[in-house]
Design an enzyme around this catalytic site. Structure first.
Site, PDB file in Angstrom:
ATOM      1  N   ASP A   1      -6.770 -10.804  12.456  1.00 33.98           N
ATOM      2  CA  ASP A   1      -5.671 -10.002  12.741  1.00 33.98           C
ATOM      3  C   ASP A   1      -4.528  -9.924  11.917  1.00 33.98           C
ATOM      4  O   ASP A   1      -3.224 -10.226  12.434  1.00 33.98           O
ATOM      5  CB  ASP A   1      -5.169 -10.255  14.240  1.00 33.98           C
ATOM      6  CG  ASP A   1      -4.879 -11.811  14.175  1.00 33.98           C
ATOM      7  OD1 ASP A   1      -4.702 -12.643  13.188  1.00 33.98           O
ATOM      8  OD2 ASP A   1      -4.199 -12.352  15.430  1.00 33.98           O
TER       9      ASP A   1
ATOM     10  N   ASP B   1      -3.796 -11.751  20.623  1.00 29.06           N
ATOM     11  CA  ASP B   1      -4.354 -12.486  19.377  1.00 29.06           C
ATOM     12  C   ASP B   1      -5.908 -12.180  19.148  1.00 29.06           C
ATOM     13  O   ASP B   1      -6.448 -12.091  19.762  1.00 29.06           O
ATOM     14  CB  ASP B   1      -4.307 -13.879  19.788  1.00 29.06           C
ATOM     15  CG  ASP B   1      -4.311 -14.814  18.452  1.00 29.06           C
ATOM     16  OD1 ASP B   1      -3.944 -14.429  17.170  1.00 29.06           O
ATOM     17  OD2 ASP B   1      -4.518 -16.088  18.389  1.00 29.06           O
TER      18      ASP B   1
ATOM     19  N   HIS C   1      12.576  -6.113  12.078  1.00 26.15           N
ATOM     20  CA  HIS C   1      12.501  -5.516  13.624  1.00 26.15           C
ATOM     21  C   HIS C   1      11.340  -5.261  14.004  1.00 26.15           C
ATOM     22  O   HIS C   1      10.759  -5.720  15.084  1.00 26.15           O
ATOM     23  CB  HIS C   1      13.563  -4.415  13.744  1.00 26.15           C
ATOM     24  CG  HIS C   1      13.373  -3.655  15.146  1.00 26.15           C
ATOM     25  ND1 HIS C   1      14.391  -3.887  16.126  1.00 26.15           N
ATOM     26  CD2 HIS C   1      12.534  -2.848  15.612  1.00 26.15           C
ATOM     27  CE1 HIS C   1      14.048  -3.283  17.233  1.00 26.15           C
ATOM     28  NE2 HIS C   1      12.890  -2.831  16.941  1.00 26.15           N
ATOM     29  N   GLU C   2      10.252  -4.552  13.428  1.00 20.38           N
ATOM     30  CA  GLU C   2       8.918  -3.985  13.825  1.00 20.38           C
ATOM     31  C   GLU C   2       7.929  -5.350  13.863  1.00 20.38           C
ATOM     32  O   GLU C   2       7.307  -5.442  14.781  1.00 20.38           O
ATOM     33  CB  GLU C   2       8.678  -3.047  12.913  1.00 20.38           C
ATOM     34  CG  GLU C   2       9.188  -1.660  12.788  1.00 20.38           C
ATOM     35  CD  GLU C   2       9.390  -1.190  14.384  1.00 20.38           C
ATOM     36  OE1 GLU C   2       8.501  -1.233  15.170  1.00 20.38           O
ATOM     37  OE2 GLU C   2      10.482  -0.671  14.628  1.00 20.38           O
TER      38      GLU C   2
ATOM     39  N   ARG D   1       3.547 -11.775  21.103  1.00 19.22           N
ATOM     40  CA  ARG D   1       2.537 -12.970  21.069  1.00 19.22           C
ATOM     41  C   ARG D   1       3.039 -14.386  21.660  1.00 19.22           C
ATOM     42  O   ARG D   1       2.482 -15.033  22.171  1.00 19.22           O
ATOM     43  CB  ARG D   1       1.987 -13.057  19.729  1.00 19.22           C
ATOM     44  CG  ARG D   1       1.214 -12.307  19.023  1.00 19.22           C
ATOM     45  CD  ARG D   1      -0.214 -12.276  19.342  1.00 19.22           C
ATOM     46  NE  ARG D   1      -1.062 -11.010  19.040  1.00 19.22           N
ATOM     47  CZ  ARG D   1      -1.693 -10.974  17.789  1.00 19.22           C
ATOM     48  NH1 ARG D   1      -1.551 -11.830  16.863  1.00 19.22           N
ATOM     49  NH2 ARG D   1      -2.174  -9.761  17.512  1.00 19.22           N
TER      50      ARG D   1
ATOM     51  N   GLY E   1       2.250 -16.228  26.149  1.00 21.75           N
ATOM     52  CA  GLY E   1       0.777 -16.693  25.385  1.00 21.75           C
ATOM     53  C   GLY E   1       0.236 -15.733  24.435  1.00 21.75           C
ATOM     54  O   GLY E   1       0.446 -14.438  24.790  1.00 21.75           O
TER      55      GLY E   1
ATOM     56  N   ASN F   1      -1.956 -12.811  26.048  1.00 23.31           N
ATOM     57  CA  ASN F   1      -1.269 -11.938  26.987  1.00 23.31           C
ATOM     58  C   ASN F   1      -0.132 -10.920  26.213  1.00 23.31           C
ATOM     59  O   ASN F   1       0.780 -11.520  26.079  1.00 23.31           O
ATOM     60  CB  ASN F   1      -0.511 -12.636  28.005  1.00 23.31           C
ATOM     61  CG  ASN F   1      -0.231 -11.831  29.227  1.00 23.31           C
ATOM     62  OD1 ASN F   1      -0.141 -10.522  29.059  1.00 23.31           O
ATOM     63  ND2 ASN F   1       0.148 -12.374  30.406  1.00 23.31           N
TER      64      ASN F   1
ATOM     65  N   GLU G   1      13.210  -5.673  22.250  1.00 18.94           N
ATOM     66  CA  GLU G   1      13.774  -4.787  20.844  1.00 18.94           C
ATOM     67  C   GLU G   1      15.187  -5.537  20.173  1.00 18.94           C
ATOM     68  O   GLU G   1      15.181  -5.750  19.286  1.00 18.94           O
ATOM     69  CB  GLU G   1      14.412  -3.384  21.536  1.00 18.94           C
ATOM     70  CG  GLU G   1      13.657  -2.675  22.154  1.00 18.94           C
ATOM     71  CD  GLU G   1      12.377  -1.978  21.006  1.00 18.94           C
ATOM     72  OE1 GLU G   1      12.889  -1.813  19.715  1.00 18.94           O
ATOM     73  OE2 GLU G   1      11.386  -1.666  21.430  1.00 18.94           O
TER      74      GLU G   1
END
Ligand SMILES: *[C@@H]1O[C@H](CO)[C@@H](O)[C@H](O)[C@H]1NC(C)=O
Ligand SMILES: *[C@@H]1O[C@H](CO)[C@@H](O)[C@H](O)[C@H]1NC(C)=O
Ligand SMILES: *[C@@H]1O[C@H](CO)[C@@H](O)[C@H](O)[C@H]1NC(C)=O
Ligand SMILES: *[C@@H]1O[C@H](CO)[C@@H](O)[C@H](O)[C@H]1NC(C)=O
Ligand SMILES: *[C@@H]1O[C@H](CO)[C@@H](O)[C@H](O)[C@H]1NC(C)=O
Length: 834
Positions: free
Chosen positions: A516, A538, A567-568, A576, A580, A583, A597
């Site tokens: 990932d 994840d 920021h992104e 993450r 957790g 989720n 944000e």
């Protein structure tokens, strides 16, 4: 009072207001449609502090999972008899703080309650804080007789009412001079323009399920599973293609016939609920995952259950997690846009000789954008803890460009690349704006690994502007790759590591899910004047899209503005860490979405700041506007930035970006309380570890301390800016799923308690209360877009007031499940009273 639903725009795009102003743009480029709303659960609450929970655990078990297990059992006695919980396998122990973050999900008769979450933070055998949104109502009544709750309609009715109120208020808004002008265009002048877009996106199809059912277009037979019907109903609402939506509405059966539903059998038998993958879903770019589950729907001060299909739908511009009621008419109950293998045995990690490091011609770390400094040649600054194999090396088995099957691991043989392709980041152009990326163009520096490319844009006429930007694609991809890797390494050192759900193809046997890395698209053709980030759970790649800004001639390239990239990437971080790694649905809307944000703005601003205090704007260079893309620049000066907690009630503050701006400003003020006390570190990067993996203190950490039993205490950053950075990240780990401002504030204070023993208790409270978030701040009657009536509290905690001799308070009894008491901010609810 009945608390209804809170919802809001959840695009994880950088520029809320700015993006919307592009609606009137003549570029002809489409804007990303996104939908997102869902109930605020009146039964959810968060508690932090030493007094609340420890008493029943004196002499309890030492294993933190067992502590959590017993604790959860003790607070879920009032759940229905068939309620059980499972500790999720993405629970983990933070290496530095030693806090174990345990995530539990609720099940009823073996079926998941998708928003029934408990997160428990355990240290030294004690629970130090926890959040709880478990269902505590009646035993469920079965799938056949689902209650006709309809949060979607309620949400849309409230939004419509707000729209008419805003339309009336328009005149006064114009005359009050609050409008923001971007590039000569009034951008945030009319809330109702933006609000009606929100309405159009979220509510255009609110009646469609009823119509389709009453017209007999959908089956209502008792014995059907209805997953395809429910999914189609969602796709009608989600697709940006109105023609497609219309065809589905007119003739759903032709689409249903083409869909292929494949059952997924869960070998472990863990899941009693049916689970499928569905192929050939219109407008989805990959098979849709579908699982039957329950979600909660507010009903007065508690909740009722609704049986739903929980879908994970990947589309061109969105990645949705949606809950749609099982029985027709299929109502959308909640939707979050994420757009915003067992570990291998420890493998020998190739130690990279210095000589083989890459070099890059870039705006170095700390130079926010081309207006601030020149490009220089920088070395591949890989951090041997964060990126042991460097930035250009990854195992064949984790390499999307090799023929290996994802998830199938045979060996750990590293491939060295000479492109912007590595274990943390894949960077490339995406002029087409589509979803392909593996074979997109990226520069190859060859054996020299010298990524030294030309950047010399010239003024052109409008037709040539795009081509002019394309000329420096090598330089811009190099910059994006460099910035992305630096962020990866920096966040890693503050605890966004493998077990915490970070973004890497290979995890070096250190836990967490693999495969990932972040896919980073430079000069993405799907938009202008913005940027966005999609964060699936994840184990699935994050995707960052950076755009050109047509705000100047020559165009400005967002890839070159570090603050935008940071920021992104920070959306990935906060998504993450909150609730957790597995989720991704915890920062969807309202205050939670807004803070998603805000953290990005705050971290980007803290990264660029230096010893000499200065105010900072977000996106000022890209937007070609001194004050940037927010309403105010970040400043300690209340005249320059007057935002307080109550600012959220104002017109124009219903959207996540405006909410986030207030949160970032509050954190900025809080950070200077710590900087004034502890000083400023020139670098936020901790020293590199020694050969044996020990991290030297340097001038960065305080001297290592030990417990009475000789164990190392957590390393504590010495200076104010590095300390707040650490506390903010630790706070994300401690806070519950779907946090409010109060929860996030309390989690930062709890993080300080855990890290330093609470020595900054008063600095933190002083900072929060300067911007209205003192102990007695409160919110009443929240509206569906994060609005409501808020009360600022500018008085710090009573322990911190010099003329106040604190009286010992009785320790409040924990009363789990009695509603979000902490949210009223009443001082008595604050558990840190001794
Ligand atoms: C990759 O680079 C490392 C360090 O420079 C080296 O030890 C290793 O042999 C290289 N791997 C390959 C397959 O060339
Ligand atoms: C980009 O760099 C490659 C070498 O990797 C070079 O061949 C190509 O001409 C460059 N492209 C541009 C547009 O400068
Ligand atoms: C833009 O400039 C290019 C190259 O200078 C020229 O060929 C083209 O005709 C110009 N287009 C317009 C619309 O002026
Ligand atoms: C600190 O930042 C300010 C504002 O960005 C800049 O003007 C100044 O030169 C910087 N100081 C140093 C020592 O880098
Ligand atoms: C705050 O900003 C205002 C407006 O720029 C200025 O007049 C004032 O002196 C500033 N206050 C402080 C304390 O710097």
């Amino acid at each position: 009072m009945r608390r209804l639903l809170v919802a809001s725009l959840v695009a994880a795009g950088l520029a809320g207001a700015f993006a919307h102003s592009a609606a009137t743009d003549t570029t002809g480029l489409r804007r990303r449609k996104t939908i997102g709303f869902g109930p605020v659960l009146p039964n959810a609450y968060y508690r932090a502090g030493p007094n609340i929970v420890q008493k029943s655990f004196v002499g309890g078990p030492a294993d933190p999972l067992e502590v959590a297990n017993q604790f959860i059992s003790s607070i879920t006695l009032t759940t229905p008899a068939s309620s059980t919980f499972r500790i999720r396998k993405d629970s983990y122990t933070d290496k530095n703080t030693g806090i174990t973050h345990v995530y539990a999900r609720q099940y009823l008769n073996g079926i998941e309650v998708a928003d029934g979450d408990i997160s428990v933070n355990v240290k030294g055998g004690k629970v130090i804080s926890y959040g709880d949104s478990f269902y505590r109502g009646e035993e469920e009544v079965g799938f056949g007789s689902s209650t006709p709750v309809d949060p979607h309609s309620e949400y849309c009715q409230q939004l419509a009412a707000e729209l008419s109120r805003r339309a009336e208020a328009r005149q006064s808004l114009y005359s009050s001079g609050e409008q923001v002008v971007l590039g000569g265009r009034p951008a945030q002048t009319s809330d109702e323009g933006i609000l009606s877009e929100l309405y159009e996106w979220n509510c255009a199809h609110v009646e469609t399920p009823f119509k389709m059912t009453s017209e007999g277009k959908l089956s209502t037979k008792e014995d059907e599973m209805y997953s395809e019907q429910a999914l189609l109903q969602f796709m009608i609402a989600a697709t940006p293609n109105s023609g497609l939506a219309q065809s589905i509405i007119e003739n759903p059966s032709t689409f249903i016939e083409k869909m292929r539903v494949t059952p997924v059998h869960d070998f472990s038998g863990d899941n009693a609920a049916p689970s499928f993958v569905i192929d050939n879903v219109p407008d989805a770019v990959s098979p849709v995952k579908a699982k039957m589950a329950f979600v909660q729907v507010p009903s007065d001060e508690s909740t009722t259950l609704q049986p739903v299909w929980k879908f994970e739908v990947e589309m061109q511009d969105n990645w949705y997690e949606a809950a749609v009621s099982v029985m027709p008419p299929h109502r959308i109950i909640s939707v979050v846009d994420w757009a915003s293998d067992s570990p291998l045995p420890v493998a020998p990690i190739p130690k990279k000789p210095d000589a083989s490091s890459a070099t890059y011609n870039v705006f170095r770390w700390g130079v926010n954008d081309p207006a601030v400094g020149e490009r220089t040649i920088e070395k591949e600054n890989f951090d041997s803890l964060a990126s042991p194999a460097g930035w250009h090396s990854l195992p064949y088995d984790n390499d999307p460009a090799s023929n290996h099957v994802k998830g199938k691991k045979t060996s750990v043989k590293f491939r060295n690349t000479t492109e912007t392709w590595g274990n943390n980041v894949f960077a490339h152009e995406n002029w087409q704006g589509g979803n392909s990326w593996v074979t997109n163009y990226r520069p190859d520096a060859g054996k020299s690994l010298s990524f030294d490319f030309k950047y010399d844009p010239k003024e052109t006429n409008k037709t040539e502007a795009m081509d002019e930007a394309k000329k420096y694609i090598n330089a811009t991809i190099t910059q994006l790759f460099y910035t992305g890797n630096m962020i990866h390494d920096l966040y890693y050192r503050y605890g966004f590591d493998e077990v915490a759900g970070n973004f890497q193809q290979h995890n070096f046997g250190r836990g967490g899910e693999e495969d990932d890395a972040v896919i980073m698209n430079a000069q993405d053709g799907s938009g202008f004047n913005n940027a966005n980030f999609m964060t699936p759970p994840d184990g699935q790649n994050g995707r960052c899209r950076m755009y050109l800004w047509n705000t100047a001639n020559p165009y400005r390239d967002g890839d070159l503005e570090a603050g935008i990239v940071i920021h992104e990437y920070s959306h990935g971080l906060s998504t993450r860490l909150t609730g957790g790694p597995a989720n991704s649905g915890c920062l969807g809307w309202g205050e939670s979405g807004g803070m998603g944000e805000g953290w990005g703005d705050f971290l980007a601003t803290t990264i660029r700041s230096n010893k000499t205090y200065s105010d900072y704007a977000m996106g000022a260079w890209a937007a070609n506007r001194d004050t940037g893309i927010r309403n105010f620049v970040y400043s300690l000066n209340e005249t320059i930035n007057p935002s307080t907690y109550k600012t959220l009630d104002k017109p124009g503050y219903w959207g996540v970006h405006a909410i986030g701006e207030v949160w970032a400003e509050i954190l900025w003020v809080v950070s200077y309380e710590l900087i004034n006390k502890h000083g400023f570190s020139d670098s936020l990067f901790p020293p590199l570890p020694d050969a044996d993996g020990t991290v030297p203190e340097g001038d960065f950490y305080r001297p290592q301390e030990y417990t009475l039993t000789g164990e190392k205490k957590p390393l504590v950053p010495k200076h104010g800016n590095s300390l707040i950075f650490q506390l903010v990240l630790n706070g994300m780990k401690l806070q519950p799923c779907r946090p409010s401002f109060f929860d996030a504030r309390d989690a930062i204070i709890a993080a300080d308690q855990a890290l330093t023993g609470g020595e900054n208790f008063c600095e933190l409270w002083n900072g929060f209360s300067k911007r209205g978030l003192g102990p007695k701040a409160k919110v009443e009657g929240r509206t569906p877009w994060g609005g409501g009536i808020r009360t600022d509290d500018f008085t710090s905690h009573r322990k911190c007031l010099s003329d106040d001799i604190p009286e010992p308070d009785p320790v409040p009894e924990p009363t789990p499940g009695d509603g979000d008491e902490d949210d009223d901010g009443d001082d008595d609810d604050w558990p840190w009273v001794y």
